[in-house]
Design a protein around this motif. Sequence first.
Motif, PDB file in Angstrom:
ATOM      1  N   HIS A 267       6.403   7.576 -11.965  1.00 34.32           N
ATOM      2  CA  HIS A 267       6.541   8.833 -11.216  1.00 34.32           C
ATOM      3  C   HIS A 267       5.504   8.932 -10.098  1.00 34.32           C
ATOM      4  CE1 HIS A 267       3.215   9.620 -13.853  1.00 34.32           C
ATOM      5  NE2 HIS A 267       3.033  10.833 -13.394  1.00 34.32           N
ATOM      6  N   VAL A 268       4.537   8.026 -10.131  1.00 33.37           N
ATOM      7  CA  VAL A 268       3.505   7.922  -9.108  1.00 33.37           C
ATOM      8  C   VAL A 268       3.360   6.447  -8.741  1.00 33.37           C
ATOM      9  CG1 VAL A 268       1.030   8.116  -8.640  1.00 33.37           C
ATOM     10  CG2 VAL A 268       2.229   9.987  -9.801  1.00 33.37           C
ATOM     11  N   PHE A 269       3.317   6.160  -7.431  1.00 35.70           N
ATOM     12  CA  PHE A 269       3.066   4.797  -6.973  1.00 35.70           C
ATOM     13  C   PHE A 269       1.651   4.745  -6.414  1.00 35.70           C
ATOM     14  CE2 PHE A 269       3.069   1.248  -3.995  1.00 35.70           C
ATOM     15  CZ  PHE A 269       3.719   0.263  -4.713  1.00 35.70           C
ATOM     16  N   CYS A 270       0.833   3.864  -6.977  1.00 35.96           N
ATOM     17  CA  CYS A 270      -0.566   3.736  -6.559  1.00 35.96           C
ATOM     18  C   CYS A 270      -0.664   2.640  -5.507  1.00 35.96           C
ATOM     19  CB  CYS A 270      -1.450   3.409  -7.755  1.00 35.96           C
ATOM     20  SG  CYS A 270      -1.330   4.600  -9.116  1.00 35.96           S
ATOM     21  N   GLY A 271      -0.695   3.033  -4.249  1.00 34.40           N
ATOM     22  CA  GLY A 271      -0.789   2.058  -3.176  1.00 34.40           C
ATOM     23  C   GLY A 271      -2.156   1.411  -3.152  1.00 34.40           C
ATOM     24  N   GLU A 272      -2.195   0.091  -3.047  1.00 37.97           N
ATOM     25  CA  GLU A 272      -3.465  -0.626  -3.103  1.00 37.97           C
ATOM     26  C   GLU A 272      -3.899  -1.183  -1.755  1.00 37.97           C
ATOM     27  OE1 GLU A 272      -5.948  -1.097  -5.235  1.00 37.97           O
ATOM     28  OE2 GLU A 272      -4.971   0.430  -6.432  1.00 37.97           O
ATOM     29  N   SER A 273      -3.024  -1.868  -1.064  1.00 38.25           N
ATOM     30  CA  SER A 273      -3.423  -2.467   0.208  1.00 38.25           C
ATOM     31  C   SER A 273      -2.183  -2.822   1.009  1.00 38.25           C
ATOM     32  CB  SER A 273      -4.270  -3.711  -0.033  1.00 38.25           C
ATOM     33  OG  SER A 273      -4.845  -4.185   1.170  1.00 38.25           O
ATOM     34  N   MET A 274      -2.362  -2.920   2.333  1.00 39.47           N
ATOM     35  CA  MET A 274      -1.269  -3.331   3.197  1.00 39.47           C
ATOM     36  C   MET A 274      -1.812  -4.237   4.298  1.00 39.47           C
ATOM     37  SD  MET A 274      -0.457   0.149   5.408  1.00 39.47           S
ATOM     38  CE  MET A 274      -0.164   1.173   3.980  1.00 39.47           C
ATOM     39  N   PHE A 275      -0.921  -4.965   4.939  1.00 39.03           N
ATOM     40  CA  PHE A 275      -1.335  -5.829   6.037  1.00 39.03           C
ATOM     41  C   PHE A 275      -0.245  -5.874   7.083  1.00 39.03           C
ATOM     42  CE2 PHE A 275       1.471  -8.835   4.044  1.00 39.03           C
ATOM     43  CZ  PHE A 275       1.864  -9.708   5.056  1.00 39.03           C
ATOM     44  N   SER A 276      -0.616  -6.294   8.267  1.00 37.27           N
ATOM     45  CA  SER A 276       0.331  -6.437   9.363  1.00 37.27           C
ATOM     46  C   SER A 276      -0.192  -7.499  10.319  1.00 37.27           C
ATOM     47  CB  SER A 276       0.491  -5.098  10.095  1.00 37.27           C
ATOM     48  OG  SER A 276       1.412  -5.203  11.152  1.00 37.27           O
ATOM     49  N   THR A 277       0.656  -8.432  10.686  1.00 39.22           N
ATOM     50  CA  THR A 277       0.263  -9.440  11.673  1.00 39.22           C
ATOM     51  C   THR A 277       0.900  -9.170  13.032  1.00 39.22           C
ATOM     52  OG1 THR A 277       2.062 -10.939  11.038  1.00 39.22           O
ATOM     53  CG2 THR A 277      -0.046 -11.189   9.885  1.00 39.22           C
ATOM     54  N   VAL A 278       1.825  -8.222  13.088  1.00 34.01           N
ATOM     55  CA  VAL A 278       2.407  -7.775  14.344  1.00 34.01           C
ATOM     56  C   VAL A 278       2.421  -6.251  14.326  1.00 34.01           C
ATOM     57  CG1 VAL A 278       3.850  -9.847  14.557  1.00 34.01           C
ATOM     58  CG2 VAL A 278       4.786  -7.777  13.499  1.00 34.01           C
ATOM     59  N   PRO A 279       2.430  -5.615  15.483  1.00 34.43           N
ATOM     60  CA  PRO A 279       2.393  -4.156  15.522  1.00 34.43           C
ATOM     61  C   PRO A 279       3.528  -3.516  14.720  1.00 34.43           C
ATOM     62  CG  PRO A 279       1.974  -5.044  17.704  1.00 34.43           C
ATOM     63  CD  PRO A 279       2.378  -6.201  16.841  1.00 34.43           C
ATOM     64  N   ASN A 280       3.182  -2.469  13.974  1.00 34.66           N
ATOM     65  CA  ASN A 280       4.122  -1.588  13.268  1.00 34.66           C
ATOM     66  C   ASN A 280       4.689  -2.147  11.969  1.00 34.66           C
ATOM     67  OD1 ASN A 280       4.017   0.452  15.327  1.00 34.66           O
ATOM     68  ND2 ASN A 280       5.391  -0.805  16.559  1.00 34.66           N
TER      69      ASN A 280
END
Length: 220
Positions: A158-171
Motif C-alpha cells: 500500500h506504500v512504495f518506498c522509493g530508494e534511488s533513480m538515475f538518468s543518462t539522458v534528460p527526462n
Amino acid sequence: MEKDSKKLPLFFLGDRLEFPPVEAANEDGLLAVGGDLSPERLLLAYKSGIFPWFNEDNLILWWSPNPRMVLFPNKIKISKSMRKVIRTEQFNLTQNTCFEKVLDNCAKVQRKGQDGTWITPKMKLAYLDLFEKGFAKSFEVWEGNNLVGGLYGIDLGHVFCGESMFSTVPNASKFAFIKLTQELEQEKYRLIDCQVHTKHLESLGAEQISREDFMNILQG
C-alpha cells in the motif's frame, strides 16, 4: 539531513531483530546504528518507517526523519514539457527486467553533498535478495535498445518506498517516476515514500508531512 551526522543516537543494534521507536530519532532523523542488512531486518525497518543510509566506511545508520517527504499518487505534477515527452513516445517503460543494472546505475550517480555512494556492495546484495523475494521492484526506461533511466524501491503493498533513480539522458528518470506514480494510483497505493526533501521531488508534487502522519498511513 546529513548522512554522516555526528549526533549519534543512544541506540546501538545488536543481533536481535528490533528497532527503537521512531520518536527516539535525533533532530537529523538518525535513529540507530549497527545491526545487519538481512532481508528480515530491512523489511522490518521499512514497515516501521525506517530506512538505511550510510557510506561504505561507516557503520550501518538507520533513519526516520521528521518531517517526511512523500508523494500522494493523485498529486503528481506533470509539466507541459513532460506531457510532450510522454506523447512523443521517446521512451518505453519496463518493470523488473534488469533490476541489477538499475542498481548499478543508481550507484554511479554523483549527488551533491555526498562522497561516494550509499549503495555499497553489501547494500546491493541486500536489495538483490529482496528483489529475489519479491519485495524490491525496478522500473526501467529505454530509448530504443538503450537503458537510459530508471528507479527502484521496496513495495509494501500500500506504500512504495522509493530508494534511488538515475538518468543518462534528460527526462528519463522523471518519465520513470511519473509512470510509477500513475500505476500506483491505479492500484490504490496510499503514497510513495520519498524519504527526504529535494527540489526535484517537490517539482513533481512531493510534499513534506509529519512523521506521525506518515506512520499513521504506513501502519493504517
